[in-house]
Design an enzyme around this catalytic site. Structure first.
Site, PDB file in Angstrom:
ATOM      1  N   HIS A 101     -45.966   5.514  35.981  1.00 17.97           N
ATOM      2  CA  HIS A 101     -44.924   5.345  34.962  1.00 17.97           C
ATOM      3  C   HIS A 101     -45.332   4.133  34.123  1.00 17.97           C
ATOM      4  CE1 HIS A 101     -42.617   7.020  38.412  1.00 17.97           C
ATOM      5  NE2 HIS A 101     -41.796   7.551  37.525  1.00 17.97           N
ATOM      6  N   ASP A 104     -44.519   0.963  35.833  1.00 20.18           N
ATOM      7  CA  ASP A 104     -45.292   0.579  37.026  1.00 20.18           C
ATOM      8  C   ASP A 104     -46.458  -0.331  36.661  1.00 20.18           C
ATOM      9  OD1 ASP A 104     -43.764   2.582  38.239  1.00 20.18           O
ATOM     10  OD2 ASP A 104     -45.385   4.063  38.129  1.00 20.18           O
TER      11      ASP A 104
HETATM   12  C1  XLS Z   1     -38.068  11.115  41.788  1.00 15.28           C
HETATM   13  C2  XLS Z   1     -39.242  11.707  41.196  1.00 15.28           C
HETATM   14  C3  XLS Z   1     -40.153  10.723  40.458  1.00 15.28           C
HETATM   15  C4  XLS Z   1     -41.071  11.453  39.529  1.00 15.28           C
HETATM   16  C5  XLS Z   1     -41.722  10.609  38.490  1.00 15.28           C
HETATM   17  O1  XLS Z   1     -37.378  11.714  42.581  1.00 15.28           O
HETATM   18  O2  XLS Z   1     -39.927  12.398  42.178  1.00 15.28           O
HETATM   19  O3  XLS Z   1     -40.849   9.929  41.361  1.00 15.28           O
HETATM   20  O4  XLS Z   1     -42.076  12.117  40.243  1.00 15.28           O
HETATM   21  O5  XLS Z   1     -40.808   9.997  37.668  1.00 15.28           O
END
Ligand code: XLS
Ligand code: NI
Ligand code: NI
Length: 441
Positions: A101, A104
């Site tokens: 992200h 991140d």
């Molecule tokens: C949350 C999601 C998240 C996505 C990316 O439940 O799995 O981690 O994969 O934003």
């Protein structure tokens, strides 16, 4: 250069009889399965957020794991240490992809302009590490759920300024994904849903969500993104009801708004079970509708009703998953992203290594078993035989589209009498065949 995962050596394949916890028992990257190496088939990715950012906090307590990586947590210094730690980890674990992200990889600045600048600085550093190691980006995304501005959603917010801010974040996240040569861009709509319909204009929210996705596609294609956009379905959490409930709901949305040419789905195991489906169901549904794209590999807990994001250790589920992946023709732009975190009690950095080893070995087994199932052929043959009545006679009439209500009624009246041709579904036999194949590897 400092070493961050000091207790973790380079992990090698040592085979199933090794008792070395720092070894792969089943994942042998160069081993050829079904004509391709395991590495090519499995395309494992590290999730930047769980691996380098999350410290194990839950609703009832603060974090237990220290992810300061030797810094005093000054944001940019920490972000830089995470890059080094992350690439060291991926190299040691033989992980060839990562997913991220925007939030991140770089800290938010005081202003959006400053955030953009931080992302530029950090993405340059990441790119240098990518070039040094050959590690690639599987997909990128924007975090549109953490900040308070997204309290009512991002693309589905009632506040147009929030929509615009989300677009600005997505634009930069797509830029960064393209800069990394990533072949996927994910929309996971954590807050794209509602708490109550009493305050919600569902029609406008869905139209707006589609508008945002169209803009993303248009922009991405313009700047040379030639990979896949993905919706990652999830039924709930954090919202009571998320619009991308499951693959079927996402597909209906994509088709309604004409987005199905550019979008596929990123299926997460734990999201499937939260939606009341098996992981395999979601994969099959995606695949038969031409939208299978990528996988967030994790598992939930049967007794807990939320997204526990555990590392996948259930070999049976991994085998059924890989069976679907092989049948879908394997991964193209997608792969297996470990959207998974170690339990709060497994708080040491080396637990992260044990977790990935467990997950990678599980999917290596899954891949081998899936190929065995296919080579063995008993399951596929059973299914083919089960539908054989559609190969000729009245069945062929139905499948070819020649049959009508009238012709079928006439057939039923004159030819059937009472149906006496049903055959057994043989579920238990088939389940025992799967066990037989699984345990005679
Ligand atoms: C949350 C999601 C998240 C996505 C990316 O439940 O799995 O981690 O994969 O934003
Ligand atoms: Ni996910
Ligand atoms: Ni999830």
């Amino acid at each position: 250069m400092p070493e961050y995962f000091k207790d973790v050596p380079k992990i090698k394949y040592e085979g199933k009889y090794s008792t070395n916890p720092f070894s792969f028992k089943y994942y042998n990257p160069d081993e050829i399965i079904g004509g391709k190496t395991m590495e090519e088939q499995l395309k494992f990715a590290m999730s930047y957020w769980h691996t380098l950012c999350a410290e194990g906090a839950d609703m009832f307590g603060v974090g237990t794991a220290d992810k300061s990586f030797g810094t005093d947590r000054e944001p940019m210094e920490l972000a830089k240490a995470k890059v080094k730690a992350g690439f060291e980890f991926m190299e040691k674990l033989h992980i060839r992809y990562f997913c991220f992200h925007d939030a991140d990889i770089a800290p938010a600045g005081e202003t959006l302009a400053e955030t953009y600048k931080n992302i530029d600085i950090m993405s340059d550093i990441i790119l240098t590490e990518m070039k040094r190691t050959g590690i690639k980006c599987l997909w990128g995304t924007a975090n549109l759920f953490n900040h308070p501005r997204y309290m009512h959603g991002a693309g589905t917010s009632p506040n147009a300024d929030v929509f615009a801010y989300a677009a600005a974040q997505i634009k930069k996240a797509i830029d960064t994904t393209v800069k990394f040569g990533g072949k996927g861009y994910v929309f996971w709509g954590g807050r794209e849903g509602y708490e109550t319909l009493l305050n919600t204009n569902m029609a406008l929210e869905l139209d707006n969500m589609a508008r945002l996705m169209h803009m993303a596609v248009e922009y991405g294609r313009k700047i040379g993104f030639n990979g896949d956009f993905y919706i990652e379905p999830k039924p709930k959490e954090p919202t009571k009801h998320q619009y991308d409930f499951d693959v079927a709901a996402a597909l209906a949305f994509l088709r309604k708004y004409g987005l199905d040419k550019d979008f596929k789905v990123n299926v997460e195991a734990n999201h499937a079970t939260l939606a009341g489906h098996t992981f395999q169901h979601e994969l099959r549904y995606a695949s038969i509708n031409g939208v299978f794209g990528s996988i967030d590999a994790n598992q939930g807990d049967m007794l807990l009703g939320w997204d526990t994001d555990q590392f996948p250790t259930n070999v049976y589920d991994a085998a059924m998953c890989m069976y679907e992946v092989i049948k879908a023709g394997g991964f193209k732009n997608g792969g297996l992203n470990f959207d998974a975190k170690q339990r709060r009690g497994s708080f040491e950095l080396k637990d992260t290594a044990f977790s990935y080893i467990a997950g990678m070995d599980t999917f290596a087994l899954g891949l081998k078993i899936a190929y065995k199932l296919i080579e063995d052929g008993r399951i596929d043959k059973f299914v083919a035989d089960r539908y054989a009545s559609y190969n000729s006679g009245i069945g062929a009439e139905i499948v070819s589209g020649r049959a009508t209500m009238e012709s079928l009624a006439e057939y039923a009246l004159n030819k059937i009498g009472e149906v006496k041709t049903n055959t057994s579904g043989r579920q238990e036999l088939l389940e025992s065949i799967v066990n037989n194949i699984m345990f005679s590897l």
